[in-house]
Design a protein around this motif. Structure first.
Motif, mmCIF file in Angstrom:
data_model
loop_
_atom_site.group_PDB
_atom_site.id
_atom_site.type_symbol
_atom_site.label_atom_id
_atom_site.label_comp_id
_atom_site.label_asym_id
_atom_site.label_seq_id
_atom_site.Cartn_x
_atom_site.Cartn_y
_atom_site.Cartn_z
ATOM 1 N N ALA A 112 6.800 -6.131 -3.197
ATOM 2 C CA ALA A 112 6.747 -7.302 -2.321
ATOM 3 C C ALA A 112 7.052 -6.874 -0.892
ATOM 4 C CB ALA A 112 7.752 -8.359 -2.772
ATOM 5 N N ASN A 113 6.251 -7.412 0.051
ATOM 6 C CA ASN A 113 6.455 -7.035 1.445
ATOM 7 C C ASN A 113 5.734 -8.021 2.347
ATOM 8 O OD1 ASN A 113 6.379 -5.158 3.993
ATOM 9 N ND2 ASN A 113 7.658 -4.095 2.486
ATOM 10 N N SER A 114 6.150 -8.076 3.598
ATOM 11 C CA SER A 114 5.480 -8.950 4.567
ATOM 12 C C SER A 114 4.493 -8.171 5.438
ATOM 13 C CB SER A 114 6.516 -9.633 5.470
ATOM 14 O OG SER A 114 7.266 -8.664 6.189
ATOM 15 N N ASP A 115 4.503 -6.843 5.318
ATOM 16 C CA ASP A 115 3.636 -5.998 6.124
ATOM 17 C C ASP A 115 2.274 -5.861 5.437
ATOM 18 O OD1 ASP A 115 2.285 -3.844 7.366
ATOM 19 O OD2 ASP A 115 4.192 -2.953 7.982
ATOM 20 N N PRO A 116 1.204 -6.308 6.056
ATOM 21 C CA PRO A 116 -0.125 -6.248 5.426
ATOM 22 C C PRO A 116 -0.559 -4.836 5.053
ATOM 23 C CG PRO A 116 -0.163 -7.676 7.358
ATOM 24 C CD PRO A 116 1.155 -6.975 7.374
ATOM 25 N N THR A 117 -0.195 -3.827 5.869
ATOM 26 C CA THR A 117 -0.617 -2.459 5.566
ATOM 27 C C THR A 117 0.091 -1.925 4.322
ATOM 28 O OG1 THR A 117 1.047 -1.595 7.114
ATOM 29 C CG2 THR A 117 -1.185 -1.933 7.950
ATOM 30 N N VAL A 118 1.344 -2.305 4.162
ATOM 31 C CA VAL A 118 2.098 -1.909 2.969
ATOM 32 C C VAL A 118 1.482 -2.545 1.727
ATOM 33 C CG1 VAL A 118 4.317 -2.136 1.777
ATOM 34 C CG2 VAL A 118 4.259 -1.491 4.197
ATOM 35 N N ILE A 119 1.199 -3.842 1.821
ATOM 36 C CA ILE A 119 0.621 -4.563 0.692
ATOM 37 C C ILE A 119 -0.776 -4.044 0.351
ATOM 38 C CG2 ILE A 119 -0.321 -6.793 -0.009
ATOM 39 C CD1 ILE A 119 2.688 -6.545 -0.380
ATOM 40 N N ALA A 120 -1.565 -3.742 1.355
ATOM 41 C CA ALA A 120 -2.921 -3.232 1.112
ATOM 42 C C ALA A 120 -2.875 -1.920 0.333
ATOM 43 C CB ALA A 120 -3.659 -3.052 2.432
ATOM 44 N N LEU A 121 -1.968 -1.021 0.746
ATOM 45 C CA LEU A 121 -1.837 0.263 0.065
ATOM 46 C C LEU A 121 -1.331 0.069 -1.362
ATOM 47 C CD1 LEU A 121 -1.894 3.381 0.193
ATOM 48 C CD2 LEU A 121 0.497 3.273 0.928
ATOM 49 N N GLY A 122 -0.277 -0.741 -1.518
ATOM 50 C CA GLY A 122 0.287 -0.962 -2.842
ATOM 51 C C GLY A 122 -0.704 -1.611 -3.791
ATOM 52 N N SER A 123 -1.406 -2.620 -3.312
ATOM 53 C CA SER A 123 -2.375 -3.326 -4.139
ATOM 54 C C SER A 123 -3.511 -2.406 -4.561
ATOM 55 C CB SER A 123 -2.937 -4.525 -3.368
ATOM 56 O OG SER A 123 -3.908 -5.197 -4.139
ATOM 57 N N ARG A 124 -3.965 -1.562 -3.646
ATOM 58 C CA ARG A 124 -5.081 -0.665 -3.945
ATOM 59 C C ARG A 124 -4.723 0.320 -5.048
ATOM 60 N NH1 ARG A 124 -6.635 4.200 -1.541
ATOM 61 N NH2 ARG A 124 -5.265 3.883 0.260
ATOM 62 N N TRP A 125 -3.513 0.891 -4.969
ATOM 63 C CA TRP A 125 -3.127 1.871 -5.973
ATOM 64 C C TRP A 125 -2.779 1.221 -7.308
ATOM 65 C CZ3 TRP A 125 -4.078 6.753 -6.509
ATOM 66 C CH2 TRP A 125 -4.376 7.524 -5.392
ATOM 67 N N ILE A 126 -2.157 0.075 -7.286
ATOM 68 C CA ILE A 126 -1.845 -0.605 -8.548
ATOM 69 C C ILE A 126 -3.136 -0.983 -9.265
ATOM 70 C CG2 ILE A 126 -0.855 -2.712 -9.557
ATOM 71 C CD1 ILE A 126 1.312 -2.563 -7.373
ATOM 72 N N ARG A 127 -4.110 -1.465 -8.491
ATOM 73 C CA ARG A 127 -5.405 -1.816 -9.085
ATOM 74 C C ARG A 127 -6.104 -0.579 -9.643
ATOM 75 N NH1 ARG A 127 -7.704 -3.574 -4.842
ATOM 76 N NH2 ARG A 127 -7.060 -5.741 -5.031
ATOM 77 N N ARG A 128 -6.005 0.516 -8.927
ATOM 78 C CA ARG A 128 -6.684 1.751 -9.346
ATOM 79 C C ARG A 128 -6.031 2.359 -10.582
ATOM 80 N NH1 ARG A 128 -7.421 7.206 -5.551
ATOM 81 N NH2 ARG A 128 -7.827 8.672 -7.266
ATOM 82 N N LEU A 129 -4.717 2.313 -10.646
ATOM 83 C CA LEU A 129 -3.985 3.007 -11.702
ATOM 84 C C LEU A 129 -3.750 2.166 -12.947
ATOM 85 C CD1 LEU A 129 -1.320 4.573 -9.333
ATOM 86 C CD2 LEU A 129 -3.129 5.850 -10.530
ATOM 87 N N GLY A 130 -3.650 0.847 -12.799
ATOM 88 C CA GLY A 130 -3.334 -0.012 -13.922
ATOM 89 C C GLY A 130 -4.567 -0.506 -14.653
ATOM 90 N N LYS A 131 -4.322 -1.187 -15.757
ATOM 91 C CA LYS A 131 -5.428 -1.671 -16.583
ATOM 92 C C LYS A 131 -5.394 -3.183 -16.778
ATOM 93 C CE LYS A 131 -2.761 -0.809 -20.816
ATOM 94 N NZ LYS A 131 -2.716 -0.081 -22.117
#
Length: 212
Positions: A112-131
């Motif tokens: 969880a974060n308010s910084d869009p760049t942090v969220i963009a990076l986190g979301s991209r990797w979670i989507r890529r790595l998770g199922k």
């Protein structure tokens, strides 16, 4: 079809004294399961020692299977780290999770974060790595435009605005008008994925070992 009263009393007796299940009572008295449940469904019966032991063993077996599965996923994380780290942003993601990610639950990956760049990076990797499906939820203040928040974050993480769930902050009224609060709220990105969480633990351990 109405049944004689003595049949109902016999059902109660079987439930209380013999501790029979609903199905067993229905079969014993040649009545439907619905009828047996109507008569004795509210009568709770304690587990026998045999039933309790069976349930305990089943629980232990399930826990052991889950533990072994987590260990295999952890080892997978160890084995795949170097290949994943060829993308420099992977290390950024793991370091970010070390500092910002939720570590309370071993079955969920969440940041969880308010910084869009942090969220963009986190979301991209979670989507890529998770199922599994990712859940997005934004914490907002009382005076914020909810539609605007959904539109903003949907553009950052690449989902529809209606996929951004809304969660009002408990102290949102007290923060109305404050200039230092998050302009777009705080977005949480979470996925229920025990195996990904175990792999992530291995990656975090690897990063920690390099810092020593």
């Amino acid at each position: 079809m109405a049944h004689p009263e003595y049949i109902r009393k016999k059902a109660i007796q079987l439930r209380v004294e013999k501790k029979l299940t609903i199905d067993e009572i229905a079969e014993r008295l040649s009545v439907s399961r619905t009828t047996a449940f109507y008569w004795v469904g509210r009568i709770k019966i304690p587990e026998t020692a045999k039933q309790s032991e069976k349930r305990r063993k089943a629980s232990l077996a399930n826990s052991e299977r889950a533990r072994l599965k987590r260990e295999r996923s952890y080892q997978q994380g160890v084995d795949e780290f170097d290949d994943l780290a060829k993308d420099e942003t992977f290390r950024d993601f793991v370091c970010m999770y070390l500092g910002e990610g939720s570590k309370r639950c071993r079955n969920t990956v969440c940041i969880a974060n308010s910084d869009p760049t942090v969220i963009a990076l986190g979301s991209r990797w979670i989507r890529r790595l998770g199922k599994n499906k990712i859940r997005y939820s934004v914490q907002y203040h009382a005076d914020q435009d909810l539609h605007e928040l959904q539109e903003f974050w949907s553009g950052i993480v690449g989902v529809l605005p209606e996929d951004i769930n809304l969660q009002r902050k408990s102290n949102s009224n007290q923060l109305t008008g404050r200039t230092w609060r998050s302009a777009h709220g705080v977005l949480s990105v979470s996925m229920g994925d025990t195996q990904l969480r175990a792999r992530l633990e291995a990656w975090m351990d690897r990063i920690r070992s390099e810092w020593k």
